[in-house]
Design a protein around this motif. Structure first.
Motif, PDB file in Angstrom:
ATOM      1  N   ASN A 174      50.078  36.327  44.984  1.00 37.01           N
ATOM      2  CA  ASN A 174      49.946  34.954  45.461  1.00 37.01           C
ATOM      3  C   ASN A 174      49.231  34.901  46.805  1.00 37.01           C
ATOM      4  N   PRO A 175      48.043  34.200  46.903  1.00 34.69           N
ATOM      5  CA  PRO A 175      47.264  33.678  45.783  1.00 34.69           C
ATOM      6  C   PRO A 175      46.895  34.795  44.804  1.00 34.69           C
ATOM      7  N   GLN A 176      46.733  34.407  43.555  1.00 31.35           N
ATOM      8  CA  GLN A 176      46.538  35.399  42.501  1.00 31.35           C
ATOM      9  C   GLN A 176      45.254  36.216  42.682  1.00 31.35           C
ATOM     10  N   VAL A 177      45.367  37.510  42.461  1.00 31.23           N
ATOM     11  CA  VAL A 177      44.191  38.385  42.427  1.00 31.23           C
ATOM     12  C   VAL A 177      43.480  38.097  41.098  1.00 31.23           C
ATOM     13  N   ILE A 178      42.235  37.650  41.175  1.00 27.51           N
ATOM     14  CA  ILE A 178      41.544  37.237  39.950  1.00 27.51           C
ATOM     15  C   ILE A 178      40.803  38.410  39.308  1.00 27.51           C
ATOM     16  N   ASN A 179      41.177  38.672  38.072  1.00 25.69           N
ATOM     17  CA  ASN A 179      40.580  39.731  37.259  1.00 25.69           C
ATOM     18  C   ASN A 179      40.494  41.086  37.977  1.00 25.69           C
ATOM     19  N   PRO A 180      41.656  41.568  38.431  1.00 26.22           N
ATOM     20  CA  PRO A 180      41.645  42.882  39.076  1.00 26.22           C
ATOM     21  C   PRO A 180      41.213  43.960  38.095  1.00 26.22           C
ATOM     22  N   ASN A 181      40.477  44.939  38.591  1.00 22.37           N
ATOM     23  CA  ASN A 181      40.079  46.072  37.750  1.00 22.37           C
ATOM     24  C   ASN A 181      40.330  47.414  38.436  1.00 22.37           C
ATOM     25  N   GLY A 182      40.083  47.458  39.758  1.00 22.82           N
ATOM     26  CA  GLY A 182      40.311  48.703  40.483  1.00 22.82           C
ATOM     27  C   GLY A 182      41.385  48.483  41.521  1.00 22.82           C
ATOM     28  N   GLY A 183      42.013  49.565  41.957  1.00 16.74           N
ATOM     29  CA  GLY A 183      43.040  49.420  42.980  1.00 16.74           C
ATOM     30  C   GLY A 183      43.323  50.728  43.678  1.00 16.74           C
ATOM     31  N   THR A 184      43.858  50.625  44.875  1.00 17.32           N
ATOM     32  CA  THR A 184      44.229  51.830  45.605  1.00 17.32           C
ATOM     33  C   THR A 184      45.312  51.506  46.618  1.00 17.32           C
ATOM     34  N   ASN A 185      46.089  52.534  46.945  1.00 19.92           N
ATOM     35  CA  ASN A 185      47.099  52.381  47.985  1.00 19.92           C
ATOM     36  C   ASN A 185      46.389  52.420  49.332  1.00 19.92           C
ATOM     37  N   TYR A 186      46.687  51.480  50.201  1.00 25.46           N
ATOM     38  CA  TYR A 186      46.118  51.470  51.542  1.00 25.46           C
ATOM     39  C   TYR A 186      47.246  51.216  52.531  1.00 25.46           C
ATOM     40  N   LYS A 187      47.654  52.276  53.214  1.00 30.12           N
ATOM     41  CA  LYS A 187      48.738  52.165  54.191  1.00 30.12           C
ATOM     42  C   LYS A 187      49.950  51.438  53.610  1.00 30.12           C
ATOM     43  N   ASN A 188      50.322  51.849  52.417  1.00 30.65           N
ATOM     44  CA  ASN A 188      51.451  51.248  51.710  1.00 30.65           C
ATOM     45  C   ASN A 188      51.314  49.766  51.437  1.00 30.65           C
ATOM     46  N   GLN A 189      50.075  49.332  51.309  1.00 24.26           N
ATOM     47  CA  GLN A 189      49.803  48.047  50.675  1.00 24.26           C
ATOM     48  C   GLN A 189      48.829  48.381  49.541  1.00 24.26           C
ATOM     49  N   VAL A 190      48.456  47.400  48.742  1.00 30.62           N
ATOM     50  CA  VAL A 190      47.545  47.698  47.647  1.00 30.62           C
ATOM     51  C   VAL A 190      46.251  46.910  47.838  1.00 30.62           C
ATOM     52  N   ILE A 191      45.121  47.613  47.741  1.00 32.01           N
ATOM     53  CA  ILE A 191      43.827  46.921  47.715  1.00 32.01           C
ATOM     54  C   ILE A 191      43.382  46.853  46.259  1.00 32.01           C
TER      55      ILE A 191
END
Ligand SMILES: *[C@@H]1O[C@H](CO)[C@@H](O)[C@H](O)[C@H]1NC(C)=O
Length: 390
Positions: A174-191
């Motif tokens: 929230n707000p919604q991530v639109i059409n996520p495809n890739g991701g990674t941990n960044y300092k214990n948050q997610v990009i």
């Protein structure tokens, strides 16, 4: 859906460039001694198919077909899913590796990519396929983020909770991530790399709080005022802390993004200064007919730019999708029949054979891995561990 190796290559290069490439000791066990073979493993004798009596033409044997050579069947390959192509693989799987199917979906490819481990809660996040027909995502609706608990995965593996599947929980970003495809941990948050939706929702990099209320912040959604095509994957360089991400035309190829306005390239974002720079381009465009792709490796220079493009490996089964390194610099890629593993020199040393497309995967701490197989989710235990989180 389709992702080719250069799209995810930054993950490989990061570990290749900063990992300590140690010379693995020769396994003291002599090669092929059955007593030392883990029960879930089998030795693949590559000489058994070096010279085949019949080699079918490209129409029948290509990157989209499964290679079954004389003496093996799909059943025999899945029965002992750790395939040892080289003795170096013994060190990776250890004495007692396991592969467990922990969740399934009928047709909706909800186990797709952006597999991210979040250590504080020991959960793994992943996303649904954006743009796949069976998912109904893309233009009509965004792909969703979901998560599982690794403690539950372990309980399913050991059958200690009498359940044969883990609970898969939807994550309402929230707000919604639109059409996520890739991701990674960044300092214990997610990009997340979001591909965007139609002409008016630009592709963007989002930062998400991995705990309730899963609030998000857009980190980047343009290149000097111009929309990215459809961001595909993202990785953080553990050395310089910069964010490297790939921009591709899959959103366009899957009919939910406009024709590309920028070249397909790899970018770097410095969160410290906001600077966005291009680090690599000139990759073969994905070709709907020929699905063969090389994998490349680069060296990351001190100033964050890349040099020494070098062919790393050529995958024989499908298109390599997610790519990650272990703590010793071995390279793993999700492929059409499972996760393939190469040593730092690019020699195939083994496979974790799922018998189904391994769209992506992620190490989740010491000796654990989650593999997303579109409609199947797998939990792996082995000796290897992922490269350190940043
Ligand atoms: C989430 O909200 C908290 C509290 O307002 C804030 O400190 C944090 O930066 C937010 N995180 C993201 C990723 O937006």
């Amino acid at each position: 859906m389709h992702t080719v190796i250069w799209l995810t290559m930054p993950a490989a290069l990061v570990a290749l460039a900063v990992g300590i490439l140690i010379q693995l000791d020769l396994n003291p066990l002599s090669w092929g001694v059955l007593a030392d073979l883990p029960s879930a493993a089998q030795i693949i004798d590559q000489k058994a198919f070096n010279a085949l009596s019949i080699v079918p033409p490209p129409l029948h044997a290509n990157a989209l077909t499964v290679f079954l050579w004389p003496g093996v069947t799909q059943e025999s390959l899945t029965a002992r899913p750790f395939h040892i192509y080289d003795k170096e693989f013994y060190d990776i799987i250890g004495p007692n590796p396991s592969l467990t199917l922990i969740a399934t979906s009928e047709t909706d490819p909800i186990f797709h990519e952006a597999v991210v481990w979040y250590p504080p809660s020991d959960e793994v996040f992943f996303v649904q396929n954006a743009g796949a027909r069976a998912a109904g995502t893309g233009l009509a609706k965004s792909s969703i983020i979901q998560k599982i608990s690794l403690a539950e995965a372990e309980a399913v593996r050991t059958s200690s909770n009498q359940k044969d599947e883990v609970t898969v929980t939807v994550v309402p970003s929230n707000p919604q991530v639109i059409n996520p495809n890739g991701g990674t941990n960044y300092k214990n948050q997610v990009i997340f790399a979001g591909e965007g939706q139609g002409p008016d929702v630009p592709s963007a990099l989002y930062l998400m709080n991995p705990q309730e209320p899963y609030n998000t912040t857009v980190l980047l959604n343009n290149y000097f005022g111009r929309q990215f095509n459809s961001l595909n994957d993202v990785v953080v360089h553990s050395g310089n802390g910069d964010i490297y991400f790939t921009d591709t035309l899959y959103g366009f190829l899957q009919d939910f993004r406009p024709a590309p306005g920028l070249r397909n390239q790899v970018y770097r974002l410095s969160l410290a200064t906001g600077a966005v720079t291009v680090v690599a381009d000139d990759f073969t465009l994905p070709n709907g007919k020929s699905q063969f792709e090389d994998g490349y490796r680069f060296d990351v220079k001190k100033d964050g730019t890349w040099e020494n493009r070098k062919t790393f490996a050529y995958v024989a089964a499908g298109i390599p999708d997610g790519i990650h390194c272990d703590s010793k610099g071995n390279v793993y890629a999700g492929c059409a029949d499972g996760v393939h593993v190469w040593n730092p020199s690019g020699k195939l040393i083994g496979k974790i054979y799922t018998g189904t497309k391994a769209a992506n995967f992620q190490f989740a701490g010491q000796g654990r891995m989650i593999i997303t197989g579109q409609t199947k989710l797998f939990y792996v235990t082995l000796a290897a561990s992922g490269a350190a989180l940043t």
